[in-house]
Write a protein that holds these residues in place. Structure first.
Motif, PDB file in Angstrom:
ATOM      1  N   ARG A 148       0.812  -1.217   0.000  1.00  0.00           N
ATOM      2  CA  ARG A 148       0.000   0.000   0.000  1.00  0.00           C
ATOM      3  C   ARG A 148       0.847   1.268   0.000  1.00  0.00           C
ATOM      4  NH1 ARG A 148      -4.158   0.815   4.472  1.00  0.00           N
ATOM      5  NH2 ARG A 148      -4.469   2.655   3.153  1.00  0.00           N
ATOM      6  N   LEU A 149       1.956   1.246   0.749  1.00  0.00           N
ATOM      7  CA  LEU A 149       2.747   2.449   0.955  1.00  0.00           C
ATOM      8  C   LEU A 149       4.208   2.182   0.592  1.00  0.00           C
ATOM      9  CD1 LEU A 149       1.250   3.339   4.444  1.00  0.00           C
ATOM     10  CD2 LEU A 149       0.610   4.359   2.242  1.00  0.00           C
ATOM     11  N   ARG A 150       4.810   3.093  -0.132  1.00  0.00           N
ATOM     12  CA  ARG A 150       6.171   2.889  -0.627  1.00  0.00           C
ATOM     13  C   ARG A 150       7.212   3.211   0.443  1.00  0.00           C
ATOM     14  NH1 ARG A 150       9.830   6.045  -3.751  1.00  0.00           N
ATOM     15  NH2 ARG A 150       8.326   7.767  -3.846  1.00  0.00           N
ATOM     16  N   VAL A 151       8.207   2.338   0.558  1.00  0.00           N
ATOM     17  CA  VAL A 151       9.353   2.573   1.437  1.00  0.00           C
ATOM     18  C   VAL A 151      10.361   3.435   0.678  1.00  0.00           C
ATOM     19  CG1 VAL A 151      11.211   1.500   2.757  1.00  0.00           C
ATOM     20  CG2 VAL A 151       8.997   0.361   2.554  1.00  0.00           C
ATOM     21  N   VAL A 152      10.991   4.365   1.376  1.00  0.00           N
ATOM     22  CA  VAL A 152      11.981   5.250   0.764  1.00  0.00           C
ATOM     23  C   VAL A 152      13.350   4.962   1.368  1.00  0.00           C
ATOM     24  CG1 VAL A 152      12.704   7.641   0.413  1.00  0.00           C
ATOM     25  CG2 VAL A 152      10.267   7.041   0.338  1.00  0.00           C
ATOM     26  N   ALA A 153      14.355   4.806   0.514  1.00  0.00           N
ATOM     27  CA  ALA A 153      15.728   4.577   0.973  1.00  0.00           C
ATOM     28  C   ALA A 153      16.559   5.821   0.694  1.00  0.00           C
ATOM     29  CB  ALA A 153      16.327   3.371   0.268  1.00  0.00           C
ATOM     30  N   GLN A 154      17.313   6.255   1.683  1.00  0.00           N
ATOM     31  CA  GLN A 154      18.164   7.431   1.532  1.00  0.00           C
ATOM     32  C   GLN A 154      19.526   7.166   2.151  1.00  0.00           C
ATOM     33  OE1 GLN A 154      16.062  10.615   3.497  1.00  0.00           O
ATOM     34  NE2 GLN A 154      14.549  10.851   1.838  1.00  0.00           N
ATOM     35  N   VAL A 155      20.536   7.856   1.650  1.00  0.00           N
ATOM     36  CA  VAL A 155      21.863   7.778   2.247  1.00  0.00           C
ATOM     37  C   VAL A 155      21.963   8.862   3.304  1.00  0.00           C
ATOM     38  CG1 VAL A 155      24.341   8.010   1.862  1.00  0.00           C
ATOM     39  CG2 VAL A 155      22.927   6.829   0.185  1.00  0.00           C
ATOM     40  N   SER A 156      22.361   8.460   4.499  1.00  0.00           N
ATOM     41  CA  SER A 156      22.485   9.404   5.607  1.00  0.00           C
ATOM     42  C   SER A 156      23.683   9.012   6.455  1.00  0.00           C
ATOM     43  CB  SER A 156      21.213   9.397   6.465  1.00  0.00           C
ATOM     44  OG  SER A 156      21.374  10.169   7.633  1.00  0.00           O
ATOM     45  N   VAL A 172      19.423   4.551   5.159  1.00  0.00           N
ATOM     46  CA  VAL A 172      18.314   4.549   6.105  1.00  0.00           C
ATOM     47  C   VAL A 172      17.038   4.285   5.318  1.00  0.00           C
ATOM     48  CG1 VAL A 172      18.083   7.069   5.926  1.00  0.00           C
ATOM     49  CG2 VAL A 172      17.051   5.869   7.847  1.00  0.00           C
ATOM     50  N   TYR A 173      16.218   3.372   5.845  1.00  0.00           N
ATOM     51  CA  TYR A 173      14.957   3.028   5.200  1.00  0.00           C
ATOM     52  C   TYR A 173      13.833   3.728   5.947  1.00  0.00           C
ATOM     53  CZ  TYR A 173      17.667  -0.512   2.778  1.00  0.00           C
ATOM     54  OH  TYR A 173      18.606  -1.142   2.003  1.00  0.00           O
ATOM     55  N   ILE A 174      13.121   4.575   5.217  1.00  0.00           N
ATOM     56  CA  ILE A 174      12.039   5.342   5.819  1.00  0.00           C
ATOM     57  C   ILE A 174      10.730   4.621   5.517  1.00  0.00           C
ATOM     58  CG2 ILE A 174      10.868   7.561   5.901  1.00  0.00           C
ATOM     59  CD1 ILE A 174      13.471   8.809   4.837  1.00  0.00           C
ATOM     60  N   PHE A 175      10.194   3.972   6.535  1.00  0.00           N
ATOM     61  CA  PHE A 175       8.949   3.227   6.396  1.00  0.00           C
ATOM     62  C   PHE A 175       7.768   4.091   6.790  1.00  0.00           C
ATOM     63  CE2 PHE A 175      12.013  -0.116   6.593  1.00  0.00           C
ATOM     64  CZ  PHE A 175      11.468  -1.164   5.866  1.00  0.00           C
ATOM     65  N   PRO A 176       6.638   3.918   6.124  1.00  0.00           N
ATOM     66  CA  PRO A 176       5.405   4.531   6.628  1.00  0.00           C
ATOM     67  C   PRO A 176       5.187   4.023   8.060  1.00  0.00           C
ATOM     68  CG  PRO A 176       5.078   3.648   4.431  1.00  0.00           C
ATOM     69  CD  PRO A 176       6.412   3.150   4.893  1.00  0.00           C
ATOM     70  N   HIS A 177       4.511   4.753   8.859  1.00  0.00           N
ATOM     71  CA  HIS A 177       4.408   4.414  10.284  1.00  0.00           C
ATOM     72  C   HIS A 177       3.440   3.258  10.530  1.00  0.00           C
ATOM     73  CE1 HIS A 177       6.876   7.822  11.348  1.00  0.00           C
ATOM     74  NE2 HIS A 177       6.128   8.583  10.569  1.00  0.00           N
ATOM     75  N   PHE A 178       3.892   2.058  10.175  1.00  0.00           N
ATOM     76  CA  PHE A 178       3.037   0.895  10.400  1.00  0.00           C
ATOM     77  C   PHE A 178       3.696  -0.122  11.313  1.00  0.00           C
ATOM     78  CE2 PHE A 178       5.547  -1.824   7.720  1.00  0.00           C
ATOM     79  CZ  PHE A 178       5.997  -1.018   6.678  1.00  0.00           C
ATOM     80  N   HIS A 179       4.860   0.218  11.885  1.00  0.00           N
ATOM     81  CA  HIS A 179       5.524  -0.708  12.797  1.00  0.00           C
ATOM     82  C   HIS A 179       4.900  -0.607  14.186  1.00  0.00           C
ATOM     83  CE1 HIS A 179       8.520  -0.929   9.601  1.00  0.00           C
ATOM     84  NE2 HIS A 179       8.953  -2.021  10.186  1.00  0.00           N
TER      85      HIS A 179
END
Length: 219
Positions: free
Chosen positions: A122-130, A135-142
């Motif tokens: 349903r929601l796309r995970v975003v990966a960024q270099v930090s 770092v994997y930015i997940f929608p707040h479903f954890h």
């Protein structure tokens, strides 16, 4: 992993080799129920290769490929792992009361994996270099329940095994989880997946070149 494409590609290649050796030894010993456990390094190896390829898409070199690799990596780390690991451990277990507990853990892991899969679709995970890490930015479903079931299935299930090497795998997975969360909270998913991947080489201990009596490996 969290350091570089080279680190991920190297780890992935080594893990594929380890998994191939473990699978071959399991097949030679005709221990087919142990084969899924033997293939754990292969799964981790593929995951590390995906992250190595993901590194090459930064910064903004291949946006579409970045999305595809991020989602694929997330499926391995968030969905496949909590489902696969407890099932692999369950298939090997021979002690009745341990099998009953592992059935429950496997069901819990499957529930967690399917819950996370639903939101990944349903929601796309975003990966960024930090900070030289991914770092994997997940929608707040954890949610707490899903996180607890995830931890139970990936770390606690091997601890229920009567096989020493499998139990040791559970110990190092738990220790690496705590260490990664404590030291690398922001980059936890990437770092823990790398640690767990490397430590999955412990699987080879369950498939030595010359197999000793089975009883000597049981707790």
């Amino acid at each position: 992993m969290c350091f570089s494409a080279t680190a991920s590609f190297t780890a992935g290649t080594v893990l594929l080799a380890m998994g191939s050796v473990a699978a071959r030894r399991a097949s030679q010993a005709q221990r087919h129920r142990d084969l899924p456990f033997a293939l754990i390094p292969v799964l981790f190896g593929i995951q590390q290769l995906l992250e190595g390829a993901l590194w090459l898409t930064f910064p903004d070199k291949a946006p579409c490929l970045n999305v595809a690799l991020t989602q694929s990596y997330s499926v391995f780390s968030q969905v496949l792992r909590p489902i696969y690991v407890p099932v692999a451990v369950l298939l090997m277990e021979t002690v009745p009361w341990r099998r009953k507990l592992l059935v429950g853990v496997a069901l819990a892991g499957t529930a967690a994996g399917l819950f996370l899969l639903y939101y990944l679709l349903r929601l796309r995970v975003v990966a960024q270099v930090s900070g030289q890490h991914i770092v994997y930015i997940f929608p707040h479903f954890h949610v707490l329940a899903a996180s607890g079931l995830y931890l139970l299935s990936t770390c606690a299930s091997p601890l229920l095994s009567s096989q020493r090497a499998v139990w040791l795998f559970g110990v190092v997975a738990t220790v690496s989880f705590i260490a990664a969360y404590t030291v690398y909270t922001t980059w936890f998913i990437s770092v823990w997946c790398f640690f767990a991947a490397i430590l999955s080489g412990i699987v080879l201990l369950h498939f030595p070149r010359h197999r000793a009596a089975r009883e000597s490996t049981e707790l």
